[in-house]
Design an enzyme around this catalytic site. Structure first.
Site, PDB file in Angstrom:
ATOM      1  N   GLY A  97      55.711  23.185 171.005  1.00  0.00           N
ATOM      2  CA  GLY A  97      54.534  23.813 170.425  1.00  0.00           C
ATOM      3  C   GLY A  97      53.314  23.616 171.314  1.00  0.00           C
ATOM      4  N   SER A 193      60.823  23.809 175.542  1.00  0.00           N
ATOM      5  CA  SER A 193      59.450  24.275 175.578  1.00  0.00           C
ATOM      6  C   SER A 193      58.475  23.121 175.833  1.00  0.00           C
ATOM      7  CB  SER A 193      59.125  25.007 174.272  1.00  0.00           C
ATOM      8  OG  SER A 193      57.913  25.712 174.385  1.00  0.00           O
ATOM      9  N   TYR A 194      57.507  22.884 174.935  1.00  0.00           N
ATOM     10  CA  TYR A 194      56.560  21.798 175.165  1.00  0.00           C
ATOM     11  C   TYR A 194      57.230  20.429 175.033  1.00  0.00           C
ATOM     12  CZ  TYR A 194      52.022  19.592 175.664  1.00  0.00           C
ATOM     13  OH  TYR A 194      50.961  18.845 176.155  1.00  0.00           O
ATOM     14  N   ASP A 397      63.332  34.721 179.195  1.00  0.00           N
ATOM     15  CA  ASP A 397      62.117  34.179 178.591  1.00  0.00           C
ATOM     16  C   ASP A 397      60.958  34.397 179.551  1.00  0.00           C
ATOM     17  OD1 ASP A 397      60.177  32.654 177.239  1.00  0.00           O
ATOM     18  OD2 ASP A 397      60.879  30.780 178.151  1.00  0.00           O
ATOM     19  N   HIS A 449      63.866  32.101 175.181  1.00  0.00           N
ATOM     20  CA  HIS A 449      63.204  30.802 175.172  1.00  0.00           C
ATOM     21  C   HIS A 449      64.025  29.753 174.420  1.00  0.00           C
ATOM     22  CE1 HIS A 449      59.669  28.300 175.694  1.00  0.00           C
ATOM     23  NE2 HIS A 449      59.623  28.030 174.408  1.00  0.00           N
TER      24      HIS A 449
END
Length: 475
Positions: A97, A193-194, A397, A449
């Site tokens: 996020g 991701s994060y 992605d 992603h």
């Protein structure tokens, strides 16, 4: 002389007696603590979730307090392996996020044992679940994400990478106390991701903790996908991906390179305007998380949903629709996990949080105060520490694209052990991979992603190879 000997004998007997009493009390206390831990674990056992199919494995969920003073508690959902859980490793999954829920994404639409029905009425089995080969622990971190909470409201406006790593370490220590049978188990950290920040940062905290404790955490390796890694090279690689995949014009590409200084924390107004023009005028109505998949729309009546991605050096967080084989799965999660009967079965929301459960926390994302410029120095530490490190990229992605990851990892200047080659799953090319000294990189062909959402079979093969420590299959 005789009297002195007698006194010495009595003192010796007294010392032995005291030692015995201390031993009895210690054993009794440890047994008591052990019973309390067993009772806590048993209280977290999930009997059955609403609409859940019958399963052969045990699963647990609940809270672990990570800061007593502030009242921060992190929520987890733990699913044991379908086969021989006592001999399988413990795999911890983190979503990014920052501010997005591992229950909403990792557990419910990627690697967990269940998938959500469209109406939010129940669950069905995921035959490519990673708990077919490992014990899975989904952690909602930091406090403010999903069901995780804090009693100190200022925490929600003053959080970032460092506190997230420290609280996650505290969670693991206390969780292992609650489930002591996993204390000696091999542990792997995974995420996407994060979580490209969360996972390496947590690994670093564990290595530091292990260096000063007599009860080290048995961390063996990490695996991250489409991972935010380095501000400069991530942004440079993302712009290159947009241009090479015909998402932006030659003119916009040149302007982004000329007007944006990817080394800066805050971009200029000129740079921001070029970004905005690209997204609003040139991208079109696509899902940036999978540029070839249809976006979620309102035709099913559940409404469009939005995903948060926080990328430092971008003009603002990017809010875009989620996609996949079913592009509206995030919305189903928000229906299901807000049901009171579901929350009760999960032992969740026990403090009656004054807001709805959401897949991502927009306010936490907006108020993220502490973000590392680059994670590459931690990669060097992990390699030196002998951890198994795998990095993978879904290649459609456009948010944290394969070009960004390759540019970032190239800065490590690692020696190649096994040159670039195609790897296979079910006689089809699953992607491409290269094995370096200290790190394995792999792409997953046609995945967005969230790789396990788009290519579940290939993702499971990737995971199996990672756990085994063997290169991906060449045929």
């Amino acid at each position: 002389m005789a009297m002195g000997m007698a006194v010495g004998k009595r003192a010796e007997i007294l010392l032995v007696s005291m030692a015995y009493i201390y031993l009895v009390l210690s054993v009794g206390a440890s047994h008591k603590v052990g019973r309390e831990e067993e009772e806590e674990a048993e209280a977290d056992r999930i009997t059955e979730l609403p609409g859940q199919p019958k399963v052969s494995f045990q699963h647990y969920s609940g809270y672990v307090t990570v800061n007593q003073v502030a009242g921060r508690a992190l929520f987890y959902w733990f699913t044991e392996s379908v086969h021989h859980p006592d001999s399988k490793p413990l795999v911890i999954w983190l979503n990014g996020g920052p501010g997005c829920s591992s229950v909403a994404y990792g557990a419910s639409e990627e690697i967990g044992p269940f998938r959500l029905n469209k109406t939010g009425s129940g669950l069905y089995l995921n035959k490519f679940s990673w708990n077919t080969v490992a014990n899975l622990l989904f952690l909602e971190t930091p406090a403010g994400v999903g069901f995780s909470y804090t009693n100190t409201s200022s925490d929600l406006f003053d959080t970032g990478d460092q506190r997230t790593a420290m609280d996650s370490l505290e969670f693991i220590i206390r969780w292992l106390d609650r489930f002591p049978r996993y204390k000696q188990r091999e542990i792997y950290l995974t995420g996407e991701s994060y979580a490209g920040h969360y996972v390496p940062q947590l690994a670093k905290e564990i290595m530091t903790y292990n260096s000063r404790t007599k009860q080290p955490i048995n961390l063996k390796g990490i695996m991250v996908g489409n991972a935010v890694t380095d501000n400069y090279y991530d942004n440079l690689g993302t712009v290159a991906y947009w241009w090479s995949h015909a998402m932006i014009s030659d003119s916009t590409y040149r302007q982004l390179l000329n007007k944006c200084d990817f080394h800066q924390e805050q971009e200029s107004n000129e740079c921001e305007s070029v970004y905005s023009y690209a997204m609003d005028q040139e991208f079109g109505n696509i899902d940036q998380y999978n540029i070839y998949a249809p976006p979620c729309n309102n035709s099913d009546g559940v409404g469009a949903t939005h995903r948060i991605l926080h990328l430092p050096n971008r003009p603002h967080p990017i809010f875009r629709r989620i996609s996949g084989y079913d592009p509206c799965t995030e919305k189903y999660a928000e229906i299901y996990y807000n049901r009171p009967d579901v929350q009760k079965a999960l032992h969740a929301n026990t403090t009656k949080i004054p807001y709805k459960w959401t897949a991502c926390s927009e306010s936490l994302n907006r108020n993220w105060n502490d973000t590392a410029v680059s994670i590459l120095p931690i990669y060097k530490e992990m390699i030196a520490g002998g951890l198994r490190i795998w990095v993978y990229s879904g290649d459609v992605d456009s948010v944290v694209p394969v070009t960004a990851t390759r540019l970032s990892l190239a800065q490590l200047k690692l020696t190649s052990k096994i040159p670039w080659y195609p790897w296979y799953v079910k006689k089809q090319v699953g992607g491409w991979t290269e094995v370096y000294e200290g790190l394995t990189f792999a792409t997953v062909r046609g995945a967005g992603h969230e790789v396990p959402l788009f290519k579940p079979r290939a993702a499971l093969q990737l995971f199996k190879s990672f756990l085994s420590g063997h290169p991906l299959p060449k045929s």
